[in-house]
Motif scaffolding. Structure first.
Motif, short mmCIF file in Angstrom:
data_model
loop_
_atom_site.label_atom_id
_atom_site.label_comp_id
_atom_site.label_asym_id
_atom_site.label_seq_id
_atom_site.Cartn_x
_atom_site.Cartn_y
_atom_site.Cartn_z
N MET A 66 26.67 42.31 37.23
CA MET A 66 26.18 41.80 38.51
C MET A 66 27.08 40.72 39.10
SD MET A 66 22.41 40.41 39.54
CE MET A 66 21.73 41.40 38.24
N LEU A 67 27.50 39.76 38.28
CA LEU A 67 28.35 38.71 38.80
C LEU A 67 29.70 39.27 39.25
CD1 LEU A 67 27.68 35.78 36.29
CD2 LEU A 67 26.86 36.00 38.63
N ALA A 68 30.23 40.23 38.49
CA ALA A 68 31.52 40.82 38.86
C ALA A 68 31.42 41.54 40.20
CB ALA A 68 31.98 41.79 37.77
N PHE A 69 30.37 42.34 40.39
CA PHE A 69 30.23 43.04 41.66
C PHE A 69 29.87 42.07 42.79
CE2 PHE A 69 29.81 47.10 39.25
CZ PHE A 69 30.79 47.79 39.93
N GLY A 70 29.17 40.98 42.47
CA GLY A 70 28.92 39.97 43.48
C GLY A 70 30.22 39.36 43.98
N ALA A 71 31.15 39.10 43.05
CA ALA A 71 32.45 38.57 43.44
C ALA A 71 33.24 39.58 44.27
CB ALA A 71 33.24 38.18 42.19
N LEU A 72 33.19 40.85 43.87
CA LEU A 72 33.87 41.89 44.64
C LEU A 72 33.29 42.02 46.05
CD1 LEU A 72 34.29 44.74 41.99
CD2 LEU A 72 36.12 43.41 43.06
N ALA A 73 31.96 41.94 46.15
CA ALA A 73 31.32 42.07 47.45
C ALA A 73 31.72 40.93 48.37
CB ALA A 73 29.80 42.12 47.29
N ASP A 74 31.83 39.71 47.84
CA ASP A 74 32.24 38.57 48.66
C ASP A 74 33.66 38.75 49.20
OD1 ASP A 74 29.88 37.19 48.47
OD2 ASP A 74 30.48 36.01 46.74
N VAL A 203 40.03 38.20 42.40
CA VAL A 203 38.89 38.37 41.50
C VAL A 203 39.31 38.05 40.07
CG1 VAL A 203 37.22 40.03 40.58
CG2 VAL A 203 37.86 40.12 42.99
N ASP A 204 38.46 37.35 39.36
CA ASP A 204 38.72 37.01 37.96
C ASP A 204 38.38 38.20 37.09
OD1 ASP A 204 39.13 35.76 35.55
OD2 ASP A 204 37.32 34.54 35.63
N GLY A 205 39.30 39.17 37.02
CA GLY A 205 39.06 40.38 36.26
C GLY A 205 38.89 40.11 34.77
N ALA A 206 39.70 39.21 34.23
CA ALA A 206 39.60 38.90 32.81
C ALA A 206 38.25 38.27 32.49
CB ALA A 206 40.73 37.97 32.39
N GLY A 207 37.78 37.38 33.36
CA GLY A 207 36.47 36.76 33.15
C GLY A 207 35.35 37.77 33.22
N ALA A 208 35.44 38.71 34.17
CA ALA A 208 34.41 39.74 34.29
C ALA A 208 34.37 40.61 33.04
CB ALA A 208 34.68 40.60 35.52
N ALA A 209 35.54 40.99 32.53
CA ALA A 209 35.59 41.83 31.34
C ALA A 209 35.04 41.10 30.12
CB ALA A 209 37.04 42.28 31.08
N LEU A 210 35.40 39.83 29.96
CA LEU A 210 34.93 39.07 28.81
C LEU A 210 33.42 38.82 28.88
CD1 LEU A 210 37.83 36.47 28.51
CD2 LEU A 210 37.24 38.23 26.83
N GLY A 211 32.91 38.53 30.07
CA GLY A 211 31.48 38.30 30.21
C GLY A 211 30.67 39.54 29.92
N THR A 212 31.11 40.67 30.44
CA THR A 212 30.41 41.92 30.18
C THR A 212 30.45 42.28 28.70
OG1 THR A 212 30.96 42.73 32.39
CG2 THR A 212 30.31 44.37 30.75
N ALA A 213 31.62 42.12 28.08
CA ALA A 213 31.76 42.44 26.66
C ALA A 213 30.85 41.56 25.80
CB ALA A 213 33.21 42.26 26.22
N ALA A 256 40.68 29.11 34.47
CA ALA A 256 41.12 30.02 35.53
C ALA A 256 41.18 29.30 36.87
CB ALA A 256 40.18 31.21 35.62
N PRO A 257 42.22 29.54 37.68
CA PRO A 257 42.29 28.90 39.00
C PRO A 257 41.18 29.38 39.94
CG PRO A 257 44.04 30.55 38.72
CD PRO A 257 43.40 30.37 37.38
N HIS A 258 40.74 30.60 39.76
CA HIS A 258 39.64 31.13 40.57
C HIS A 258 38.63 31.80 39.64
CE1 HIS A 258 42.11 30.35 44.09
NE2 HIS A 258 43.09 31.03 43.52
N PRO A 259 37.79 31.02 38.94
CA PRO A 259 36.89 31.58 37.92
C PRO A 259 35.81 32.47 38.54
CG PRO A 259 36.35 29.28 38.33
CD PRO A 259 37.63 29.57 39.07
N LEU A 260 35.40 33.45 37.75
CA LEU A 260 34.28 34.29 38.17
C LEU A 260 33.02 33.46 38.32
CD1 LEU A 260 33.24 37.32 38.50
CD2 LEU A 260 32.52 37.10 36.11
N LEU A 261 32.81 32.53 37.40
CA LEU A 261 31.61 31.70 37.38
C LEU A 261 32.02 30.25 37.12
CD1 LEU A 261 28.51 31.59 37.41
CD2 LEU A 261 28.56 31.99 34.95
#
Length: 490
Positions: A66-74, A203-213, A256-261
């Motif tokens: 949800m947070l990852a797609f929220g970031a993508l939607a923004d 988008v913080d792709g690494a953060g999204a992947a780590l959070g989901t995992a 991260a310079p632009h963190p997911l959260l």
């Protein structure tokens, strides 16, 4: 496409119908499916663990993405991401008609979880941008969330009556017309995002992947301890991997310079307390719903329609409770309403764990207490999170609230399902239990109910302690009392 700002809810009825359908799907989905779990288990010959993941897989994927797609939607457009998610929802729901195994159904549920993660974070943001006047925004949000809560309340009852006359697949196929209605409403009633209003940060792709995992591994580990045994290296390795990915996620978000959260925002006392209250309610609602459904039908032998009627106390409280939230909060104050309603959730779990084996009246009391507490906690939690965030971060606040609900809902199902699998011998969906199996189920219900009670109580205690540390300067300013009923209570 709409180009003028509507001056009333009536002028925006197409868009509001679409957004209400989005919220209806989110709230209706798991609640309507729970009542069908025994039927699904028998027809698909599902094991206890597989039955657990029929509902748990949806919550895990939804909460994790949800947070990852929220970031993508923004960044790429809330309307665009939502329309793509609604198309995926319709296709995944339609695939239910062709399911023949539990594994196939779990795959469908995963796809539906992805669709929910794509649609839910943007629903409140799109409702907000429909209007320029705050009063209309409050009324629109109230309308959308009320539709969703009605779906949550009537889902189990409606599902039980549907099962009496139709196959269980109908309960998921109903998402197809909901998705179509939502797609038409959003497509026709809401203008495309203005590029000037979208973020340009990567988008913080690494953060999204780590959070989901982290979420997936943490929920899989308890099941592996049951399936593989504590002597196997697999569950221990999975637990270690969950801890490692959690640590890496925190490190990533801090550097991260632009963190997911932004973890500094989550650490704000009002935000963390609101999320703790929401987590306790999500844990209790999902865990109790899972246990009661299995108990009424498998242990007590109630047919689906009667089991659905047995959930009516919860339905009545959830539907009628909205009218009492505003007066209740005004009378006792926001802080006191928080701990009173949270205490009701914990008390309901304790009643169920200790007394449910002695008859339905105790089950009904537990359902009423948890439903009443959850109805108020949902509002209080949302208010606390939004009060504790800067005004320009309220969208991520709404996503955090929904994420807390889905993650802890998955945890509630994981806890109850794992305890059942550990204490119950044989296939739980098999009719005609032996006396030993009936005793094992009663023991599992007690252990699972009390485990949920302890975890929920710890979350509530943490939330109360954090709320007391909130300085008055942290808030973004007092909100009108009318806003209390407009906060998402999903």
């Amino acid at each position: 496409m709409r180009t003028l700002t509507p001056l009333s809810l009536r002028e925006a009825w197409v868009a509001l119908a679409g957004l209400s359908a989005v919220f209806l799907f989110e709230m209706l989905d798991n609640s309507i499916l729970n009542v069908a779990l025994p039927t699904i288990g028998r027809e698909l010959h599902a094991s206890t663990t597989a039955l657990q993941w029929v509902t748990g897989a949806y919550a895990v994927v939804f909460g994790g993405l949800m947070l990852a797609f929220g970031a993508l939607a923004d960044r790429h457009g809330r309307r665009r991401i939502m329309l793509a998610g609604l198309a995926l929802l319709g296709l995944a729901s339609l695939a239910t008609a062709f399911v023949t195994t539990a594994e196939q159904l779990i795959a469908v549920r995963v796809a539906m979880g992805v669709a929910a993660a794509m649609t839910t974070p943007g629903s409140m943001a799109l409702a907000f941008r429909l209007f320029d006047e705050d009063g209309l925004r409050v009324r629109a949000t109230t309308l959308i969330t009320t539709v969703g809560l009605v779906g949550l309340a009537v889902g189990p009852t409606a599902g039980g009556f549907v099962l009496a006359v139709a196959p269980w697949q109908v309960l998921l196929l109903v998402n197809v017309p909901i998705a179509v209605l939502a797609f038409i409403g959003v497509r026709a009633g809401i203008a495309a995002d203005d590029p000037a209003d979208l973020h340009r940060d990567p988008v913080d792709g690494a953060g999204a992947a780590l959070g989901t995992a982290t979420i997936v591994l943490a929920l899989v580990a308890p099941t592996l301890f049951v399936d593989e045994g504590a002597g196997s290296w697999i569950p221990w390795a999975t637990s270690a991997a969950a801890a490692a990915t959690a640590a890496l996620f925190v490190l990533r978000e801090r550097t991260a310079p632009h963190p997911l959260l932004d973890l500094k925002l989550v650490a704000q006392p009002l935000v963390s307390s609101g999320l703790a209250f929401k987590a306790a309610a999500g844990l209790a609602t999902a865990g109790l719903g899972y246990l009661v459904t299995l108990q009424l039908q498998l242990d007590w032998g109630w047919p689906p329609a009667l089991a659905a009627a047995g959930l009516l106390p919860q339905v009545i409280v959830l539907v009628a409770g909205g009218a009492f939230i505003g007066p209740f909060v005004r009378r006792v104050g926001l802080d006191r309403a928080a701990w009173l309603s949270a205490a009701a959730v914990v008390a309901g779990l304790a009643v169920y764990g200790l007394l449910s084996r002695y008859g339905y009246v105790w089950v009904a009391i537990a359902l009423v207490l948890v439903a009443a507490g959850m109805r108020v906690v949902g509002v209080v939690a949302g208010v606390n999170v939004l009060r504790g965030l800067p005004k320009h971060r309220t969208t991520i606040g709404a996503a955090l609230v929904d994420t807390a609900t889905e993650v802890t809902s998955g945890a509630g199902i994981a806890i109850t399902g794992t305890i059942l699998a550990a204490l119950f011998t044989g296939a739980i969906a098999t009719p005609g239990w032996t006396a030993r199996q009936a005793g094992q189920f009663e023991e599992a219900v007690t252990v699972a109910g009390l485990t949920l009670t302890v975890v929920a109580a710890a979350l509530v205690a943490w939330g109360i302690s954090r709320a007391r540390r909130a300085p008055t300067t942290e808030t973004t300013g007092p909100r009108p009392t009318a806003d209390l009923n407009s906060v998402p209570a999903s």
